[in-house]
Design a protein around this motif. Structure first.
Motif, PDB file in Angstrom:
ATOM      1  N   GLY A   1      -2.337  12.998  -2.319  1.00 51.59           N
ATOM      2  CA  GLY A   1      -1.605  12.179  -2.795  1.00 51.59           C
ATOM      3  C   GLY A   1      -0.097  12.699  -2.458  1.00 51.59           C
ATOM      4  O   GLY A   1       0.316  13.715  -2.379  1.00 51.59           O
ATOM      5  N   GLY A   2       0.893  11.611  -2.558  1.00 47.41           N
ATOM      6  CA  GLY A   2       2.173  11.651  -2.087  1.00 47.41           C
ATOM      7  C   GLY A   2       3.016  12.647  -3.302  1.00 47.41           C
ATOM      8  O   GLY A   2       3.702  13.564  -2.985  1.00 47.41           O
ATOM      9  N   ALA A   3       2.839  12.218  -4.327  1.00 48.99           N
ATOM     10  CA  ALA A   3       3.386  12.976  -5.707  1.00 48.99           C
ATOM     11  C   ALA A   3       3.110  14.390  -5.563  1.00 48.99           C
ATOM     12  O   ALA A   3       3.892  15.418  -5.586  1.00 48.99           O
ATOM     13  CB  ALA A   3       3.032  12.466  -6.835  1.00 48.99           C
ATOM     14  N   GLU A   4       1.865  14.569  -5.391  1.00 43.12           N
ATOM     15  CA  GLU A   4       1.298  16.035  -5.305  1.00 43.12           C
ATOM     16  C   GLU A   4       2.218  16.791  -4.022  1.00 43.12           C
ATOM     17  O   GLU A   4       2.512  17.925  -4.096  1.00 43.12           O
ATOM     18  CB  GLU A   4      -0.193  16.032  -5.149  1.00 43.12           C
ATOM     19  N   ARG A   5       2.151  15.963  -3.012  1.00 41.86           N
ATOM     20  CA  ARG A   5       2.897  16.749  -1.792  1.00 41.86           C
ATOM     21  C   ARG A   5       4.268  17.103  -2.018  1.00 41.86           C
ATOM     22  O   ARG A   5       4.862  18.056  -1.793  1.00 41.86           O
ATOM     23  CB  ARG A   5       2.786  16.043  -0.604  1.00 41.86           C
ATOM     24  N   VAL A   6       5.107  16.058  -2.828  1.00 47.90           N
ATOM     25  CA  VAL A   6       6.412  16.380  -3.448  1.00 47.90           C
ATOM     26  C   VAL A   6       6.507  17.539  -3.863  1.00 47.90           C
ATOM     27  O   VAL A   6       7.261  18.377  -3.840  1.00 47.90           O
ATOM     28  CB  VAL A   6       6.838  15.116  -3.791  1.00 47.90           C
TER      29      VAL A   6
ATOM     30  N   VAL B   1      11.196  14.266   3.052  1.00 50.17           N
ATOM     31  CA  VAL B   1       9.859  14.397   4.342  1.00 50.17           C
ATOM     32  C   VAL B   1       9.772  15.818   4.713  1.00 50.17           C
ATOM     33  O   VAL B   1      10.985  16.342   5.306  1.00 50.17           O
ATOM     34  CB  VAL B   1       9.902  13.438   5.431  1.00 50.17           C
ATOM     35  N   ALA B   2       8.778  16.642   4.967  1.00 52.58           N
ATOM     36  CA  ALA B   2       8.819  17.843   5.410  1.00 52.58           C
ATOM     37  C   ALA B   2       9.211  17.823   6.876  1.00 52.58           C
ATOM     38  O   ALA B   2       8.790  17.136   7.543  1.00 52.58           O
ATOM     39  CB  ALA B   2       7.321  18.649   5.218  1.00 52.58           C
TER      40      ALA B   2
ATOM     41  N   ALA C   1       3.586   8.653   2.289  1.00 50.04           N
ATOM     42  CA  ALA C   1       3.018   8.496   3.869  1.00 50.04           C
ATOM     43  C   ALA C   1       3.508   7.604   4.618  1.00 50.04           C
ATOM     44  O   ALA C   1       3.917   7.659   5.889  1.00 50.04           O
ATOM     45  CB  ALA C   1       1.461   7.616   3.583  1.00 50.04           C
ATOM     46  N   LEU C   2       4.367   6.544   4.191  1.00 49.60           N
ATOM     47  CA  LEU C   2       5.079   5.481   4.827  1.00 49.60           C
ATOM     48  C   LEU C   2       6.483   6.471   5.480  1.00 49.60           C
ATOM     49  O   LEU C   2       6.832   6.323   6.640  1.00 49.60           O
ATOM     50  CB  LEU C   2       5.704   4.463   4.113  1.00 49.60           C
ATOM     51  N   LEU C   3       7.232   6.968   4.591  1.00 49.59           N
ATOM     52  CA  LEU C   3       8.316   7.979   5.135  1.00 49.59           C
ATOM     53  C   LEU C   3       7.917   9.000   6.083  1.00 49.59           C
ATOM     54  O   LEU C   3       8.706   8.933   6.864  1.00 49.59           O
ATOM     55  CB  LEU C   3       8.938   8.766   3.664  1.00 49.59           C
ATOM     56  N   GLU C   4       6.852   9.381   5.810  1.00 45.99           N
ATOM     57  CA  GLU C   4       6.138  10.457   6.965  1.00 45.99           C
ATOM     58  C   GLU C   4       5.861   9.741   8.422  1.00 45.99           C
ATOM     59  O   GLU C   4       6.445  10.341   9.458  1.00 45.99           O
ATOM     60  CB  GLU C   4       5.179  11.164   6.488  1.00 45.99           C
TER      61      GLU C   4
ATOM     62  N   LEU D   1      14.973   7.241  13.602  1.00 45.08           N
ATOM     63  CA  LEU D   1      16.745   7.405  13.433  1.00 45.08           C
ATOM     64  C   LEU D   1      17.092   7.210  11.944  1.00 45.08           C
ATOM     65  O   LEU D   1      17.669   8.176  11.190  1.00 45.08           O
ATOM     66  CB  LEU D   1      17.269   6.541  14.153  1.00 45.08           C
ATOM     67  N   ASP D   2      16.391   6.271  11.318  1.00 43.34           N
ATOM     68  CA  ASP D   2      16.497   6.028   9.992  1.00 43.34           C
ATOM     69  C   ASP D   2      16.022   6.988   9.045  1.00 43.34           C
ATOM     70  O   ASP D   2      16.604   7.245   8.111  1.00 43.34           O
ATOM     71  CB  ASP D   2      16.097   4.686   9.567  1.00 43.34           C
ATOM     72  N   ALA D   3      14.927   7.651   9.425  1.00 47.79           N
ATOM     73  CA  ALA D   3      14.374   8.591   8.605  1.00 47.79           C
ATOM     74  C   ALA D   3      15.055  10.063   8.242  1.00 47.79           C
ATOM     75  O   ALA D   3      14.747  10.835   7.705  1.00 47.79           O
ATOM     76  CB  ALA D   3      12.939   9.057   9.111  1.00 47.79           C
ATOM     77  N   GLN D   4      16.335   9.941   9.246  1.00 53.52           N
ATOM     78  CA  GLN D   4      16.847  11.207   9.059  1.00 53.52           C
ATOM     79  C   GLN D   4      17.467  11.509   7.628  1.00 53.52           C
ATOM     80  O   GLN D   4      17.600  12.481   6.967  1.00 53.52           O
ATOM     81  CB  GLN D   4      18.229  11.406   9.733  1.00 53.52           C
ATOM     82  N   SER D   5      17.428  10.412   6.786  1.00 56.94           N
ATOM     83  CA  SER D   5      17.996  10.502   5.342  1.00 56.94           C
ATOM     84  C   SER D   5      16.998  11.126   4.485  1.00 56.94           C
ATOM     85  O   SER D   5      17.469  11.623   3.342  1.00 56.94           O
ATOM     86  CB  SER D   5      18.593   9.386   5.037  1.00 56.94           C
ATOM     87  N   PHE D   6      15.861  11.154   4.794  1.00 58.01           N
ATOM     88  CA  PHE D   6      14.671  11.952   4.126  1.00 58.01           C
ATOM     89  C   PHE D   6      14.751  13.257   4.423  1.00 58.01           C
ATOM     90  O   PHE D   6      13.558  13.921   3.968  1.00 58.01           O
ATOM     91  CB  PHE D   6      13.303  11.095   4.354  1.00 58.01           C
ATOM     92  N   ARG D   7      15.277  13.906   5.235  1.00 55.94           N
ATOM     93  CA  ARG D   7      15.186  15.388   5.654  1.00 55.94           C
ATOM     94  C   ARG D   7      15.339  16.162   4.438  1.00 55.94           C
ATOM     95  O   ARG D   7      16.035  15.788   3.527  1.00 55.94           O
ATOM     96  CB  ARG D   7      16.043  15.639   6.588  1.00 55.94           C
TER      97      ARG D   7
END
Length: 359
Positions: free
Chosen positions: A13-18, A167-168, A269-272, A334-340
């Motif tokens: 689950g995503g919340a669990e990973r967070v 995102v890890a 999962a989408l962000l990853e 490129l856009d996912a850099q904000s999730f680092r």
């Protein structure tokens, strides 16, 4: 600080990973971190060795909803008294409710986090009572989207923050191989609507004989999905892969990622998938997470919720035009850099400190 995190379980689950990532990050800064779950599951995400792991039950106990909640609140309060956390952080509807009741009269500051669509998580008269009247007593709240925040009373909104999922770093470091696998990841539940994806892929599969659909996750709809796949004669093209801890590698070998959900919070999962650079399709589902990160036709594709034909058309367009698909994936990366993780964790760290200081 002494920090306590609480969630029902740490299986897929995503919340669990967070939460797992947050406990590790805070522990690496030298904070004393305790992770509490309601029960221990057969398969779980690994917990960092610096984090103390406790559980209210060694295995999930089947009781009535009232008995289960009373038992877990009592056990959670005992742990809070023993560990004396400065701040307790909980994720999801029932853990949020339990944490607030378990810490009544204790000096612990509480931060709850709404991780899904509140219209679903707090449905019905009892749900609305919890969401509108009990949750606002928290000292702070983390939302993932403006849509979710808007559902709650002003007295909770004014002491809240919106923080997207991190995102890890492992996902940014994946050397993407691509391939002819369409991939989705998530619990096998009605919310995730993998059945729609199965039917949509089955409708175009004959046009793309080299492509397969791989569904990762476990849940109560396992048997239903197996039967659906068999009824469509797709056993050699669609595979239920079970739970996995190898998400970066799986995405690295994916040709397309799909999020077919009816509703979500901010879908990990989408962000990853975007961070890896996988061309992605998502439903434009409440409470607004996918629409916050996908610009349709630029870094991914958005389709209406529950629209099987729109999903089939979107899959068809990406499989038929691989260069177009890869451009979407490149822009998504490129856009996912904000999730680092360092950017998102900085927001968490500042907010937790703010609540701990009573600001």
């Amino acid at each position: 600080m002494n920090l306590l995190f609480y969630i029902n379980a740490i299986h897929d689950g995503g919340a669990e990973r967070v939460m797992i990532n947050l406990t590790k990050q805070f522990a690496n800064l030298g904070h004393n971190v305790v992770l509490v779950t309601s029960f221990v599951d057969q398969w779980e995400y690994p917990v960092d060795e610096k984090v103390m792991r406790l559980s209210l039950e060694q295995e999930e106990i089947c009781q009535s909803r009232i008995a289960r909640n009373l038992s877990r609140i009592r056990k959670l309060r005992k742990i809070c008294k023993e560990e004396k956390p400065d701040v307790a952080i909980s994720f999801m509807a029932e853990p949020n409710f339990r944490m607030l009741l378990a810490t009544i009269g204790l000096p612990t500051k509480t931060i709850i986090s709404v991780r899904n669509n509140p219209n679903k998580e707090y449905a019905g008269k009892l749900g609305r009572l919890v969401g509108k009247c009990i949750l606002p007593v928290a000292d702070g709240c983390i939302f993932q989207t403006e849509q979710a925040k808007a559902w709650f009373p002003k007295r909770l909104r004014k002491k809240s923050a919106i923080i997207m999922n991190a995102v890890a770093e492992a996902f940014y470091n994946v050397k993407r191989q691509g391939g002819k696998n369409i991939v989705t990841l998530g619990r096998l539940t009605g919310q995730k609507n993998q059945a729609m994806l199965v039917r949509a892929f089955a409708g175009i599969a004959d046009k793309y004989p080299g492509w397969n659909l791989r569904i990762y996750g476990q849940g109560e709809l396992q048997t239903h999905l197996e039967q659906l796949i068999q009824s469509l004669g797709m056993e050699q093209r669609i595979y239920l892969m079970g739970a996995t801890s190898q998400v970066p590698q799986i995405l690295g070998n994916a040709g397309v990622f799909v999020l077919p959900s009816d509703y979500e919070g901010m879908p990990n999962a989408l962000l990853e998938a975007m961070a890896v650079g996988v061309p992605s399709i998502s439903t434009d589902c409440p409470c607004g997470g996918p629409a916050m990160v996908i610009r349709h036709g630029e870094n991914g594709l958005l389709i209406p919720v529950g629209d099987e034909q729109a999903l089939a058309n979107a899959l068809d367009s990406l499989l038929a035009e691989p260069k177009k698909a890869e451009k979407l994936g490149e822009q998504a990366k490129l856009d996912a850099q904000s999730f680092r993780p360092e950017k998102v964790f900085k927001l968490w760290k500042e907010y937790v400190q703010k609540v701990a200081n009573g600001n």
